[in-house]
Design a protein around this motif. Structure first.
Motif, PDB file in Angstrom:
ATOM      1  N   ILE A  40      14.709 -15.079  23.488  1.00 57.47           N
ATOM      2  CA  ILE A  40      15.131 -13.973  24.332  1.00 57.47           C
ATOM      3  C   ILE A  40      16.584 -13.617  24.040  1.00 57.47           C
ATOM      4  N   GLY A  41      16.810 -12.345  23.699  1.00 61.41           N
ATOM      5  CA  GLY A  41      18.163 -11.847  23.510  1.00 61.41           C
ATOM      6  C   GLY A  41      18.574 -11.020  24.715  1.00 61.41           C
ATOM      7  N   LEU A 152      18.796  -9.060  18.425  1.00 60.29           N
ATOM      8  CA  LEU A 152      18.101  -9.016  19.714  1.00 60.29           C
ATOM      9  C   LEU A 152      19.073  -8.671  20.846  1.00 60.29           C
ATOM     10  N   GLY A 153      20.328  -8.390  20.493  1.00 57.82           N
ATOM     11  CA  GLY A 153      21.366  -8.190  21.502  1.00 57.82           C
ATOM     12  C   GLY A 153      21.968  -9.528  21.842  1.00 57.82           C
ATOM     13  N   ASP A 154      23.168  -9.773  21.344  1.00 61.50           N
ATOM     14  CA  ASP A 154      23.869 -11.033  21.595  1.00 61.50           C
ATOM     15  C   ASP A 154      23.130 -12.246  21.014  1.00 61.50           C
ATOM     16  N   ARG A 155      22.203 -11.974  20.152  1.00 62.21           N
ATOM     17  CA  ARG A 155      21.459 -13.052  19.490  1.00 62.21           C
ATOM     18  C   ARG A 155      20.861 -12.469  18.223  1.00 62.21           C
ATOM     19  N   SER A 156      21.066 -13.133  17.093  1.00 69.49           N
ATOM     20  CA  SER A 156      20.496 -12.564  15.875  1.00 69.49           C
ATOM     21  C   SER A 156      19.805 -13.631  15.043  1.00 69.49           C
ATOM     22  N   LEU A 157      18.869 -13.149  14.260  1.00 68.50           N
ATOM     23  CA  LEU A 157      18.049 -14.025  13.417  1.00 68.50           C
ATOM     24  C   LEU A 157      18.127 -13.546  11.981  1.00 68.50           C
ATOM     25  N   THR A 158      18.317 -14.490  11.061  1.00 67.77           N
ATOM     26  CA  THR A 158      18.345 -14.151   9.648  1.00 67.77           C
ATOM     27  C   THR A 158      17.004 -14.514   9.016  1.00 67.77           C
ATOM     28  N   VAL A 159      16.502 -13.605   8.200  1.00 69.32           N
ATOM     29  CA  VAL A 159      15.206 -13.799   7.537  1.00 69.32           C
ATOM     30  C   VAL A 159      15.418 -14.448   6.173  1.00 69.32           C
ATOM     31  N   TYR A 160      14.693 -15.530   5.921  1.00 71.32           N
ATOM     32  CA  TYR A 160      14.661 -16.141   4.588  1.00 71.32           C
ATOM     33  C   TYR A 160      13.240 -16.035   4.046  1.00 71.32           C
TER      34      TYR A 160
END
Ligand SMILES: [Zn+2]
Ligand SMILES: [Zn+2]
Length: 266
Positions: A40-41, A152-160
């Protein structure tokens, strides 16, 4: 098998709380012990995979967030896309767009039905019938590429992009928390599969090597078995990569290779 408090234990799904904004949604009633993860972001939530499709996952996510949910697909295998049809926004790596739209290649529907229907230890909903079960097929909202950052807003994910178990497999890294979501690239207890026709042992080993070199991993969350593996597993992965190369066994048909903490099957 579970190091986190259980906050909902439903007829089919078990929700464990990893932190205030991170949940595992698990299917312990099936032999595969599949996990999906809700992150949850501030503006959006990401659902990493949607499980087996034996029961409807949206019932659980509705209890956990009111934010719009984007589904991020670690890979297009039946046990990770089961409830995709219940969500509006679905993302998949570009190399598996075709499988999502046209069906998983070189894996027979008979085999998929056999695997989905066996060794079930909890009551299943009336809507589930293994003899007519069909993996989700549909058009994705968008495609993922190596290096994409999902905000996600104040939360991010990097794709590998981590191919090997399947051609468009991805791992997702929540850099700030140090949470690495590895799908079927890395988990404990049961062998990591790289023996089907569509798997590639060479790619799998390269992908394992790549994630083992990531800095700042605090916990590893795989698609099956134990939730939350310790980061020292990555040292074992590096050693395993070295041994597999030295023994010259990185090809189909060489069987199960066991290491401290995990196994691979070629
Ligand atoms: Zn898989
Ligand atoms: Zn899987």
């Amino acid at each position: 098998m579970n190091n986190y408090p259980i906050v909902i234990d439903d007829a089919w799904f078990t929700v464990s709380q990893i932190d205030q904004e991170t949940f595992a949604i698990s299917e312990y009633g099936h032999w595969e012990k599949v996990h999906s993860y809700l992150l949850i972001g501030k503006n959006k939530a990401a659902l990493i995979d949607t499980g087996l499709g034996i029961d409807q996952m949206k019932r659980m996510t509705d209890q956990l967030t009111d934010l719009p949910i984007i589904v991020l697909t670690t890979h297009v295998h039946a046990d990770h896309i089961g409830s995709h049809g219940q969500f509006d926004e679905i993302y998949v790596h570009e190399a598996e767009e075709d499988w999502l739209v046209n069906g998983i290649q070189k894996l027979s529907i008979e085999q998929i039905r056999k695997d989905i229907g066996r060794d079930i230890t909890r009551p299943v909903p009336d809507t589930f019938d293994p003899s007519t079960y069909k993996p989700y097929q549909g058009q994705p909202t968008g495609l993922l590429h190596d290096g994409d950052v999902i905000d996600l807003g104040d939360r991010s994910l990097t794709v590998y992009h981590t191919p090997g178990h399947s051609p468009g497999h991805i791992a997702l890294f929540d850099v700030r928390r140090g949470f690495l979501f590895t799908g079927d690239l890395l988990y404990d207890e049961t062998p990591i599969y790289a023996f089907y026709p569509t798997t590639d042992p060479e790619d799998l080993v390269n992908s394992l090597e790549r994630i083992s070199q990531l800095a700042g991993v605090n916990k590893i969350f795989g698609g099956h078995n134990t939730i939350g593996l310790e980061p020292d597993l990555l040292e074992e992965v590096r050693e395993a990569v070295r041994q597999l190369r030295e023994r010259d066994v990185i090809r189909h048909g060489t069987g199960i290779h066991s290491f401290a903490g995990f196994r691979v099957q070629f």
